[in-house]
Design an enzyme around this catalytic site. Structure first.
Site, PDB file in Angstrom:
ATOM      1  N   ARG A  66       0.828  -1.210   0.000  1.00 14.69           N
ATOM      2  CA  ARG A  66       0.000   0.000   0.000  1.00 14.69           C
ATOM      3  C   ARG A  66       0.862   1.259   0.000  1.00 14.69           C
ATOM      4  NH1 ARG A  66      -2.037   1.714   4.327  1.00 14.69           N
ATOM      5  NH2 ARG A  66      -2.478  -0.326   5.251  1.00 14.69           N
ATOM      6  N   TYR A 119     -17.468  14.600 -17.569  1.00 10.98           N
ATOM      7  CA  TYR A 119     -17.743  13.164 -17.432  1.00 10.98           C
ATOM      8  C   TYR A 119     -18.878  12.923 -16.421  1.00 10.98           C
ATOM      9  CZ  TYR A 119     -16.883   8.228 -16.518  1.00 10.98           C
ATOM     10  OH  TYR A 119     -17.029   6.878 -16.363  1.00 10.98           O
ATOM     11  N   ASP A 184      -9.091  17.218 -16.800  1.00  9.35           N
ATOM     12  CA  ASP A 184      -9.305  15.823 -17.175  1.00  9.35           C
ATOM     13  C   ASP A 184      -8.988  15.727 -18.666  1.00  9.35           C
ATOM     14  OD1 ASP A 184     -10.294  13.349 -18.002  1.00  9.35           O
ATOM     15  OD2 ASP A 184     -11.899  13.342 -16.517  1.00  9.35           O
ATOM     16  N   LYS A 209      -9.004   4.062 -20.251  1.00 11.99           N
ATOM     17  CA  LYS A 209      -9.379   4.345 -21.633  1.00 11.99           C
ATOM     18  C   LYS A 209      -8.166   4.176 -22.550  1.00 11.99           C
ATOM     19  CE  LYS A 209     -13.113   5.201 -19.372  1.00 11.99           C
ATOM     20  NZ  LYS A 209     -13.509   6.505 -18.889  1.00 11.99           N
TER      21      LYS A 209
END
Ligand SMILES: *Cc1c(COP(=O)(O)O)cnc(C)c1O
Length: 395
Positions: A66, A119, A184, A209
């Site tokens: 982590r 988005y 973005d 994407k």
């Protein structure tokens, strides 16, 4: 001694984050699945832990997955290189990446200014109360007016989803003044647009994407300064929205073909957009290359995404049910062409007012152009359009 020039982006995409592989005597990226890391010296292990918990990018011992994963860190180095950023920080998804940014900025103030359209789930996250943040929605030219003393961040997206409008990044940055701007840039990829060149502080990608490119990894990444990266790593260590090492490996591999994928899909998208604009059944085509003056301003090309509007919902539905080569599915940026209905799917979580503001009408269809031949794709679209116009109500 003469310094060799910095290689161009396609060359860097192939080699970034792999500089030490020859020395290691391997060709493919090492994949490290460890969740914990043995130590031999307690004092040095403690020093590593302290460094990582306070946001360092590396340490002698990763201690626990982590805190640091070397495979993911390699991808982060490569993506930062392509964006021209000091650093990048990867997360379990695009939304996890945005959430981490929002958690990091909340300490500076609880108010955010965001542009619409954006988005769908970003709109939802910023509109709901989940993170205790207040959002003022504006059009891209209304950013300056909405800034308050407690505004901690300006969020914009370009090209916009789903109508492919171009937001002038430098202008938003100018309006934001001292407030950092997050862009973005998922639709553009670093191949076509590098927002930090225009003053953005943070660049967000849904790596799900184009960066991955094959529809098999969900991930997010934020490119930024070392200082921002330090804060984002602290949030990631505390909240655990990690990218799995296999995802890091696949994304890093995806970067190698990113420039060539984007260039090929862009050429096809341009042809499809032009043919759609000539088609009787198509009312409007949204594609930056077709905008008045063909302007895509800060981008190196008009991109790989397009949208178009047919008469109504029934026509759109029949069209979607009659494509055979294109994949009717949400998401974007895959090697295959994806076609979907924003009002019914990706933008369904957006309020009706938000959808109206964003031009998400019932006849709107969005296409993520893939790597099939342009003729095969056009034949598929033309057939589906013909069926849809002949019998919009039959299906
Ligand atoms: C998909 C997407 C997101 C969200 O990313 P996930 O990886 O699905 O969480 C954010 N912004 C844009 C523009 C997207 O296309």
């Amino acid at each position: 001694m003469q310094v060799p020039p910095r290689p161009d982006l396609p060359t860097r995409a192939v080699h970034a984050g792999r500089e030490d592989l020859k020395t290691l005597g391997v060709h493919a990226l090492p994949l490290d699945f460890s969740t914990t890391y043995p130590f031999t010296d307690l004092d040095r292990a403690t020093a590593s832990l302290d460094a990582l918990v306070s946001g360092d990018a590396s340490a002698e011992n990763p201690i626990y997955a982590r805190l640091l994963n070397p495979t993911v860190a390699r991808f982060e180095t490569a993506l930062a290189d392509l964006e021209g950023a000091e650093a990048s920080v990867a997360f379990a998804s695009g939304m996890a990446a945005l959430t981490a940014v929002l958690m990091a900025v909340r300490q500076r103030g609880g108010h955010i200014v965001a542009t619409r359209p954006i988005y769908g789930t970003t709109d939802h996250l910023l509109s709901c109360d989940l993170l205790g943040i207040e959002t003022t929605w504006v059009s891209p030219d209304g950013v300056a007016e909405a800034i308050r003393p407690e505004t901690a961040l300006v969020i914009t997206e370009t090209p916009t989803n789903p109508t492919l409008q171009i937001v002038d990044i430098a202008d938003v940055v100018r309006q934001a003044g001292d407030v950092p701007v997050l862009v973005d840039s998922t639709f553009a990829t670093p191949v076509l647009q590098r927002p930090m060149e225009h003053g953005a502080a943070l660049v967000l990608h849904s790596a799900t994407k184009y960066l991955g490119g094959h529809g098999d990894v969900i991930a997010g990444v934020v490119a930024c300064s070392d200082e921002w990266a330090r804060q984002l790593r602290q949030v990631r260590v505390a909240t655990g929205a990690l990218l799995h090492p296999l995802g890091g490996y696949l994304l890093h591999r995806g970067l190698q073909t990113l420039p060539i994928r984007v260039e090929r899909a862009q050429a096809t998208a341009g042809t499809l957009a032009a043919r759609l604009a000539e088609h009787d059944a198509v009312e409007t085509v949204y594609y930056p290359g077709l905008a008045p003056g063909g302007t895509h301003r800060q981008m190196d090309g008009p991109g790989t995404m397009l949208a178009f509007e047919v008469a109504d919902y029934e026509t759109a539905r029949t069209l979607l049910q009659n494509v055979s080569l294109m994949t009717p599915a949400v998401s974007l940026g895959s090697v295959d062409t994806l076609i979907q209905h924003p009002a019914g799917l990706t933008h369904r979580v957006v309020s009706e007012e938000g959808r109206e503001q964003g031009g998400v009408r019932p006849g709107l269809i969005r296409v993520s152009v893939g790597l099939e031949s342009v003729d095969a794709l056009w034949a598929d679209l033309e057939h589906a359009l013909a069926v849809a116009v002949r019998e919009p109500a039959l299906v």
